[in-house]
Motif scaffolding. Structure first.
Motif, short mmCIF file in Angstrom:
data_model
loop_
_atom_site.label_atom_id
_atom_site.label_comp_id
_atom_site.label_asym_id
_atom_site.label_seq_id
_atom_site.Cartn_x
_atom_site.Cartn_y
_atom_site.Cartn_z
N PRO A 208 35.03 50.31 49.13
CA PRO A 208 34.39 50.01 50.42
C PRO A 208 34.91 48.70 51.00
O PRO A 208 35.43 47.84 50.28
CB PRO A 208 32.90 49.88 50.04
CG PRO A 208 32.90 49.51 48.59
CD PRO A 208 34.09 50.22 48.00
N LEU A 209 34.77 48.55 52.31
CA LEU A 209 35.15 47.29 52.95
C LEU A 209 34.35 46.13 52.37
O LEU A 209 33.17 46.28 52.05
CB LEU A 209 34.89 47.37 54.46
CG LEU A 209 35.88 48.16 55.33
CD1 LEU A 209 35.47 48.03 56.79
CD2 LEU A 209 37.32 47.68 55.13
N ASP A 219 28.85 45.03 61.37
CA ASP A 219 27.82 45.45 60.42
C ASP A 219 27.08 46.70 60.92
O ASP A 219 25.86 46.71 61.07
CB ASP A 219 26.83 44.29 60.20
CG ASP A 219 25.87 44.55 59.04
OD1 ASP A 219 26.21 45.37 58.17
OD2 ASP A 219 24.79 43.94 59.03
N PRO A 220 27.82 47.77 61.22
CA PRO A 220 27.21 48.92 61.89
C PRO A 220 26.25 49.70 60.99
O PRO A 220 26.39 49.71 59.77
CB PRO A 220 28.41 49.79 62.26
CG PRO A 220 29.44 49.45 61.22
CD PRO A 220 29.25 47.99 60.94
N ARG A 290 37.53 53.29 54.23
CA ARG A 290 36.82 52.21 53.54
C ARG A 290 35.54 51.84 54.29
O ARG A 290 34.52 51.53 53.68
CB ARG A 290 37.72 50.99 53.39
CG ARG A 290 38.90 51.20 52.44
CD ARG A 290 39.76 49.96 52.34
NE ARG A 290 39.01 48.86 51.73
CZ ARG A 290 39.28 47.58 51.94
NH1 ARG A 290 40.27 47.24 52.76
NH2 ARG A 290 38.57 46.65 51.33
N ALA A 291 35.60 51.89 55.63
CA ALA A 291 34.41 51.62 56.43
C ALA A 291 33.34 52.68 56.21
O ALA A 291 32.14 52.37 56.10
CB ALA A 291 34.78 51.52 57.91
N ARG A 294 31.64 52.12 52.89
CA ARG A 294 30.66 51.04 52.99
C ARG A 294 29.44 51.50 53.78
O ARG A 294 28.30 51.17 53.42
CB ARG A 294 31.31 49.82 53.66
CG ARG A 294 30.38 48.63 53.89
CD ARG A 294 29.91 48.02 52.59
NE ARG A 294 28.98 46.92 52.80
CZ ARG A 294 29.30 45.63 52.74
NH1 ARG A 294 30.57 45.26 52.49
NH2 ARG A 294 28.39 44.70 52.94
N LEU A 295 29.65 52.23 54.85
CA LEU A 295 28.55 52.73 55.66
C LEU A 295 27.59 53.58 54.82
O LEU A 295 26.37 53.45 54.92
CB LEU A 295 29.09 53.56 56.83
CG LEU A 295 28.08 54.08 57.85
CD1 LEU A 295 27.49 52.93 58.65
CD2 LEU A 295 28.74 55.10 58.78
N GLY A 296 28.16 54.46 53.98
CA GLY A 296 27.32 55.27 53.11
C GLY A 296 26.53 54.44 52.13
O GLY A 296 25.34 54.72 51.86
#
Length: 395
Positions: A208-209, A219-220, A290-291, A294-296
Motif C-alpha cells: 500500500p501507499l 487521504d481519500p 498501491r492507492a 491503501r484505500l481498502g
C-alpha cells in the motif's frame, strides 16, 4: 476461483522449430489506452523474457492525445517500435471515433508492413484494438486477442469485442465463462486458451501507499473512476453530477475519464465539484494499485464504472461500487456492489453496503500468471502453419 484446468505455465513447453532455429517470433503488442496498458504490461514483460519471442511495442490512439501522459508511461518501461495516432484533440463523438478507427487501420497496415510481425496481440474492445486487429487480419497476420468473450456494454464495446474475436486467430480469454462464449461464436477449441486476466498479475505482492504519498492524494475515503458511455455531454454531466452528489460527504480522489464520447460532460462535472473532490489527470498503474490497496485498508471504496472496479479492486481487498450500464453483464469479484442507474440515493446506499459488508478478494480471473501463459501460448501455437490465418467456423 481457480479451477483444476489452470495448468502450470512452464509445463510442457512446446516451441515451434522455426522460432528457435531461424529467428524469434516477432510479437507486436498494441496498447491504446491507460487502463489497457496496465493490463498488457505483464504480458509485454513475459514476451520479452522468452528468447523464442521478440517484443515489439506499438503505442496508439489515446496514448498520443496531448498531453500524452500515458505515452510517457509506456516509453518509461519499454522501447516503442511504432506509434499510431488516431484521435484528434477536440473532435469527440461516435462518428469522430469511426473516422479515427479508419485512420488507425490504414496507419497500422503501414506499420505492420514495416515491422513484419508474426503475431499481433490486442486486448479488449477499444477502437485501437479493433483497428489493429482489422489491419492484421485482413493483411494475413495472426492476431491474438486477450479478454475476448467478456460482456461489457460500454459505448460500442460489446460489438467491438466480439468483432475482434472474429478477426482473431488465437483467443486468450480471462475466464472459462468467456471461453464458452467464444466457442459458441464458432471459434475452434484448439485456438482457445484460458489464461486468466493479466490485471491480476503481480497484485499479491503490491504494497500500500505510505503515509506521505497517501496524504498527497488527499487521504481519500472514495476513489472515483467514472467514464462516459457515449451519451451527449449534457447527459454524461448529469449522470456524473448525480454520482458526485452521492459521495459529497466523502473525501474523493477523482480520476479523469477516458476519451470516449461524452468525456467533456464528465469533465465539466468533475471540475465544478466541491473542494472535497481532488481531481487528478493521471495515476501511473503502480501508484493506482498501491492507492487502492491503501484505500481498502482504510475502509474506503472505489466508485465508478471502470473494469478495474470489477477486476483489480476486489483482488486488492477493497470495496467497489459499479454504477450504471457500462460494465453490465461482466463477471466481477465477489465484493462488487452494482447499481443499475446513476441516482444519488442508490449510489449512496451502495457505498454504505460496500463499506459495511467488507471486501472479498474472491474472483474468477486466475492466479496471477496470465502474462506467462500468454507468452507460452504465443510460442506453442504455430502461426506459420499453412492456412493458419484463414478463418473458418468450427462445427
Amino acid at each position: 476461483m481457480i479451477g483444476d484446468g489452470w495448468a502450470n505455465p512452464e509445463d510442457e513447453r512446446r516451441v515451434d522449430s522455426r522460432a528457435t532455429s531461424e529467428r524469434p517470433r516477432r510479437v507486436a503488442v498494441v496498447t491504446g489506452s491507460r487502463a489497457e496498458f496496465g493490463l498488457l504490461t505483464p504480458v509485454m514483460r513475459a514476451v520479452a523474457d522468452r528468447p523464442e519471442l521478440e517484443l515489439l511495442v506499438v503505442a496508439a490512439g489515446s496514448h498520443l492525445v496531448q498531453p500524452a501522459l500515458t505515452f510517457r508511461d509506456v516509453k518509461a518501461l519499454f522501447e516503442v517500435s511504432d506509434t499510431v495516432p488516431m484521435q484528434t484533440v477536440g473532435r469527440v463523438g461516435r462518428l469522430h471515433d469511426a473516422e479515427a478507427t479508419g485512420k488507425g487501420i490504414a496507419r497500422f497496415a503501414r506499420g505492420f508492413e514495416r515491422l513484419a510481425p508474426d503475431w499481433v496481440v490486442v486486448l479488449g474492445d477499444r477502437i485501437e484494438a479493433f483497428a489493429a486487429a482489422s489491419a492484421a487480419s485482413i493483411g494475413g497476420i495472426a492476431v491474438a486477442h486477450l479478454h475476448g468473450g467478456d460482456i461489457a456494454e460500454g459505448v460500442a464495446d460489446e460489438a467491438m469485442r466480439h468483432a475482434i474475436t472474429k478477426l482473431s486467430h488465437l483467443h486468450l480469454p480471462a475466464t472459462e465463462t468467456s471461453a464458452a462464449r467464444i466457442r459458441r461464436m464458432g471459434e475452434p477449441e484448439g485456438r482457445i486458451v484460458v489464461v486468466g486476466s493479466p490485471a491480476i498479475d503481480g497484485l499479491a505482492a503490491v504494497e500500500p501507499l505510505d503515509d506521505a504519498a497517501w496524504s498527497d492524494l488527499g487521504d481519500p475515503t472514495v476513489v472515483l473512476s467514472f467514464h462516459p458511455i457515449g451519451r451527449s455531454d449534457e447527459a454524461e454531466e448529469h449522470a456524473a453530477t448525480k454520482v458526485l452528489s452521492a459521495i459529497e460527504s466523502e473525501r474523493v480522489l477523482a480520476l479523469h475519464p477516458n476519451f470516449d464520447p461524452g468525456r467533456d460532460g464528465v469533465m465539466r462535472a468533475l471540475l465544478s465539484s466541491p473542494g472535497s473532490v481532488k481531481v487528478v489527470e493521471h495515476l501511473r498503474r503502480d501508484v493506482f494499485v498501491r492507492a487502492v490497496k491503501r484505500l481498502g485498508m482504510e475502509g474506503g471504496v472505489v466508485v465508478g464504472n471502470s473494469s478495474a472496479g470489477l477486476i483489480e479492486v476486489p483482488a486488492l481487498g477493497c470495496g467497489s461500487v459499479d454504477v450504471g450500464s457500462r460494465q453490465a453483464g461482466r463477471e466481477a469479484g465477489g465484493s462488487v456492489v452494482r447499481v443499475d442507474h446513476e441516482t444519488a440515493v442508490r449510489v449512496r446506499e451502495a457505498v454504505a453496503k460496500a463499506r459495511s459488508s467488507g471486501a472479498s478478494s474472491t474472483h474468477p480471473f486466475g492466479d496471477g500468471l496470465a502474462g506467462v501463459r500468454v507468452a507460452r501460448a504465443l510460442c506453442d501455437v504455430n502461426p506459420f502453419e499453412p492456412g493458419f490465418a484463414r478463418k473458418r467456423w468450427a462445427d
